[in-house]
Design an enzyme around this catalytic site. Structure first.
Site, PDB file in Angstrom:
ATOM      1  N   LYS A 269       0.850  -1.207   0.000  1.00 34.36           N
ATOM      2  CA  LYS A 269       0.000   0.000   0.000  1.00 34.36           C
ATOM      3  C   LYS A 269       0.882   1.252   0.000  1.00 34.36           C
ATOM      4  O   LYS A 269       1.749   1.407   0.855  1.00 34.36           O
ATOM      5  CB  LYS A 269      -0.890  -0.005   1.238  1.00 34.36           C
ATOM      6  CG  LYS A 269      -1.648   1.316   1.479  1.00 34.36           C
ATOM      7  CD  LYS A 269      -2.525   1.262   2.740  1.00 34.36           C
ATOM      8  CE  LYS A 269      -3.119   2.633   3.063  1.00 34.36           C
ATOM      9  NZ  LYS A 269      -3.955   2.628   4.299  1.00 34.36           N
TER      10      LYS A 269
ATOM     11  N   ASP B 247      -2.844  10.258   3.498  1.00 29.81           N
ATOM     12  CA  ASP B 247      -4.210   9.807   3.769  1.00 29.81           C
ATOM     13  C   ASP B 247      -4.935  10.820   4.651  1.00 29.81           C
ATOM     14  O   ASP B 247      -4.787  10.826   5.872  1.00 29.81           O
ATOM     15  CB  ASP B 247      -4.160   8.434   4.462  1.00 29.81           C
ATOM     16  CG  ASP B 247      -5.557   7.879   4.738  1.00 29.81           C
ATOM     17  OD1 ASP B 247      -6.536   8.445   4.208  1.00 29.81           O
ATOM     18  OD2 ASP B 247      -5.654   6.871   5.477  1.00 29.81           O
TER      19      ASP B 247
ATOM     20  N   LYS C 203     -10.283  12.702   8.314  1.00 29.62           N
ATOM     21  CA  LYS C 203      -9.707  12.360   9.621  1.00 29.62           C
ATOM     22  C   LYS C 203      -9.681  13.602  10.506  1.00 29.62           C
ATOM     23  O   LYS C 203      -9.599  14.720  10.001  1.00 29.62           O
ATOM     24  CB  LYS C 203      -8.251  11.888   9.441  1.00 29.62           C
ATOM     25  CG  LYS C 203      -8.088  10.503   8.850  1.00 29.62           C
ATOM     26  CD  LYS C 203      -6.617  10.104   8.795  1.00 29.62           C
ATOM     27  CE  LYS C 203      -6.423   8.748   8.170  1.00 29.62           C
ATOM     28  NZ  LYS C 203      -6.985   7.631   8.969  1.00 29.62           N
TER      29      LYS C 203
ATOM     30  N   ARG D   7      -7.707  -0.731   1.624  1.00 27.98           N
ATOM     31  CA  ARG D   7      -8.234  -2.011   1.142  1.00 27.98           C
ATOM     32  C   ARG D   7      -8.775  -1.886  -0.282  1.00 27.98           C
ATOM     33  O   ARG D   7      -8.829  -2.873  -1.018  1.00 27.98           O
ATOM     34  CB  ARG D   7      -9.299  -2.536   2.120  1.00 27.98           C
ATOM     35  CG  ARG D   7     -10.537  -1.714   2.212  1.00 27.98           C
ATOM     36  CD  ARG D   7     -11.359  -2.008   3.463  1.00 27.98           C
ATOM     37  NE  ARG D   7     -10.739  -1.494   4.675  1.00 27.98           N
ATOM     38  CZ  ARG D   7     -11.224  -1.651   5.909  1.00 27.98           C
ATOM     39  NH1 ARG D   7     -12.338  -2.352   6.105  1.00 27.98           N
ATOM     40  NH2 ARG D   7     -10.612  -1.130   6.946  1.00 27.98           N
TER      41      ARG D   7
HETATM   42  N1  BES Z   1      -4.018   4.587   7.037  1.00 32.08           N
HETATM   43  C1  BES Z   1      -5.100   4.308   7.912  1.00 32.08           C
HETATM   44  C2  BES Z   1      -4.697   3.371   9.043  1.00 32.08           C
HETATM   45  C3  BES Z   1      -3.780   3.967  10.104  1.00 32.08           C
HETATM   46  C4  BES Z   1      -4.310   4.668  11.159  1.00 32.08           C
HETATM   47  C5  BES Z   1      -2.424   3.747  10.025  1.00 32.08           C
HETATM   48  C6  BES Z   1      -3.463   5.182  12.132  1.00 32.08           C
HETATM   49  C7  BES Z   1      -1.589   4.262  10.985  1.00 32.08           C
HETATM   50  C8  BES Z   1      -2.092   4.980  12.039  1.00 32.08           C
HETATM   51  C9  BES Z   1      -6.235   3.658   7.140  1.00 32.08           C
HETATM   52  O1  BES Z   1      -6.390   4.074   5.828  1.00 32.08           O
HETATM   53  C10 BES Z   1      -7.494   3.995   7.853  1.00 32.08           C
HETATM   54  O2  BES Z   1      -7.838   5.151   7.872  1.00 32.08           O
HETATM   55  N2  BES Z   1      -8.155   2.986   8.421  1.00 32.08           N
HETATM   56  C11 BES Z   1      -9.357   3.194   9.137  1.00 32.08           C
HETATM   57  C12 BES Z   1     -10.363   2.161   8.679  1.00 32.08           C
HETATM   58  C13 BES Z   1     -11.755   2.432   9.152  1.00 32.08           C
HETATM   59  C14 BES Z   1     -12.306   3.671   8.492  1.00 32.08           C
HETATM   60  C15 BES Z   1     -12.615   1.235   8.828  1.00 32.08           C
HETATM   61  C16 BES Z   1      -9.061   3.035  10.617  1.00 32.08           C
HETATM   62  O3  BES Z   1      -8.212   2.181  10.970  1.00 32.08           O
HETATM   63  O4  BES Z   1      -9.622   3.775  11.408  1.00 32.08           O
HETATM   64 ZN    ZN Z   2      -4.656   4.767   4.892  1.00 33.36          ZN
HETATM   65 MN    MN Z   3      -7.586   5.820   5.669  1.00 35.63          MN
END
Ligand code: BES
Ligand code: ZN
Ligand code: MN
Length: 484
Positions: free
Chosen positions: A250, A255, A262, A336
């Site tokens: 990935k 992001d 976020k 994903r």
């Molecule tokens: N890149 C993030 C995951 C992440 C969060 C990595 C904090 C490192 C530190 C990923 O794209 C994400 O935002 N995941 C979400 C998924 C949810 C929306 C189902 C998450 O983990 O909150």
């Molecule tokens: Zn991400």
């Molecule tokens: Mn994300």
């Protein structure tokens, strides 16, 4: 930081011409040289792991030189990980003292680990600082590292140098801010890697090609950003041995969450959301440099995840490369989506074993912290091999379960799949269940590195970008080539 020259020497360790030599001290053992043993008896040199004492002696060629006495614990408990940790403690001290050349009298079996611990510890990322953080620290730094001992294998030393340099290169890609390291920049790095090796071939897909190829999930994530996305494909053809490996990483270069934005706190860390892709690219550089007799196809989807007037919206439905339809109910579950198409693409390329690396879920940090990455798999044998490789490199992984009840949670209401089920139940696992839909029957391991890609407490990688996964991917290629 200029590259550190690394060499192996089989002569007597004390005959080195380095300005600083390192002697290992084990619990319950004495040092052969009287002036060093004096320090042990005085209690100044200690055998505990990470202890480092300093002494001086006449150098064989005239003048004085430094001797560092490094604690390594019990000899029978010494392993590669302890050697990495001890090497890092020594490297830190040598740097403080202004050593330019360092020579380790290597205990048996850990020559490569000493190289890794030293090079990883001395990594720094300060290219954007206009003046030095610590003016007391000597200029220059270490120029050469020698591993000395009658049993030292020069090939092992060189292999460890190559992988540690690759891991540090991955850390550079991670640390670069997203206004520099955008998807086109990562594609440029892949071009550089491909150009450096005659056994690597590069394919790049741009925004139009991604959509035209039927990668509707990847295209949806890339819709919101003005930066051009890239699907980066590196093909390494080193020989017929072993299964055709597929490495997928990935690479979300930033992001924001997209329309499902976020919160602001720590959002800057999301420049690291390309850590999986960085590890895959730099591992390919190392595998090609080592000319391992294997076949590897690397697939790295690179894009930003941004909110905008043309961004994908919650509730939108898209179709992935294998025809499955996805309701995008949270645009922050973008990893994903880009992986879905990339995994399909890897399968189309004929890969027979897949590993994907991704900073996929915040929940994996809650579950495993920064010590173990999360492992998820559809194949007990393949995940067993990955677990072994993780143990060998110290890039630890811990398997979490998949189960049809979790798979049910990612079923869509209006489409086949839902990218972000409501509620927070087992969200690292449901992310893995989602990915599983795109690998068909191919043995696959998903490694969730959201906790380990940065923020580790390992002494040799510190708390910043860790380059996690580079050494494990190279180790898997090494093993696929039938090497011990
Ligand atoms: N890149 C993030 C995951 C992440 C969060 C990595 C904090 C490192 C530190 C990923 O794209 C994400 O935002 N995941 C979400 C998924 C949810 C929306 C189902 C998450 O983990 O909150
Ligand atoms: Zn991400
Ligand atoms: Mn994300």
């Amino acid at each position: 930081m200029p590259a550190i020259t690394v060499s192996a020497r089989s002569g007597a360790p004390e005959e080195t011409s380095a300005d600083t030599r390192v002697v290992a001290l084990f619990e319950g053992e004495e040092l052969a040289e009287a002036h060093l043993q004096d320090l042990v008896e005085l209690g100044e040199a200690k055998p505990g792991l990470r202890k480092v004492a300093t002494d001086h002696e006449d150098a064989p060629g005239g003048g004085r030189r430094r001797v560092l006495i490094a604690g390594l614990g019990k000899r029978e408990e010494l392993d590669a990980e302890k050697a990495r940790v001890a090497a890092a403690a020594v490297a830190g001290r040598a740097k403080e003292l202004g050593s330019v050349s360092l020579s380790w009298a290597a205990p048996d079996g850990v020559a490569g680990a000493l190289v890794e611990g030293t090079l990883l510890k001395l990594y720094s990322f300060d290219r954007f600082k206009s003046k030095r953080d610590d003016p007391d620290e000597p200029e220059g730094g270490l120029e050469s590292l020698e591993i000395a001992g009658s049993e030292v294998d020069p090939d092992e030393v060189e292999r460890s140098r190559v992988v540690a340099v690759a891991q540090n290169a991955a850390r550079d890609l991670q640390n670069l801010p997203s206004n520099v390291a955008d998807p086109v920049f990562l594609a440029g790095r892949a071009e550089e890697i491909a150009a450096a090796h005659d056994n690597l071939e590069l394919e790049l897909l741009d925004r139009d090609a991604i959509a035209a190829r039927g990668m509707g999930a990847f295209a949806a994530v890339a819709k919101g950003t003005d930066s051009e996305p890239r699907l980066i494909v590196l093909r390494y053809r080193g020989g017929e041995d072993g299964p055709h490996l597929g490495f997928v990483g990935k690479a979300v270069t930033f992001d924001t969450g997209g329309i499902s934005l976020k919160p602001g706190a720590k959002m800057s860390e999301m420049k690291f959301d390309m850590s999986g892709g960085a590890a895959v690219l730099e591992a390919m550089d190392a595998i090609a440099a080592l000319r391992l007799p294997v076949t590897v196809t690397a697939v790295v989807p690179a894009t930003e995840n941004m909110p905008s007037g043309h961004a994908v919206k919650p509730g939108d439905i898209v179709t992935a490369l294998n025809g499955k339809t996805i309701e995008i109910n949270n645009t922050d579950a973008e990893g994903r989506l880009i992986l879905a198409d990339s995994l399909c693409y890897a399968v189309e390329q004929g890969v027979e074993r897949i590993v994907n690396l991704a900073t996929l879920t915040g929940a994996i940090i809650v579950a495993l912290g920064s010590t173990h990455a999360g492992l998820f798999s559809n194949d007990d044998d393949w995940v067993g091999e990955v677990e072994e490789a993780c143990k060998h490199t110290g890039e630890l992984g811990w398997r979490l379960p998949l189960h049809p009840e979790y798979a049910d949670l990612v079923k869509g209401k209006y489409a086949d799949l839902d990218n972000a089920p409501e509620g927070r139940k087992a969200s690292s696992i449901t992310a893995a269940e989602f990915l599983k839909n795109f690998v068909g029957e191919v043995p696959w391991v998903h490694i969730d590195i959201a906790g380990t890609a940065w923020g580790q407490t390992r002494p040799y990688v510190g708390s910043g970008a860790s380059g996690f996964g580079v050494r494990t991917l190279v180790e898997l290629a090494w093993r696929a080539a039938g090497r011990p």
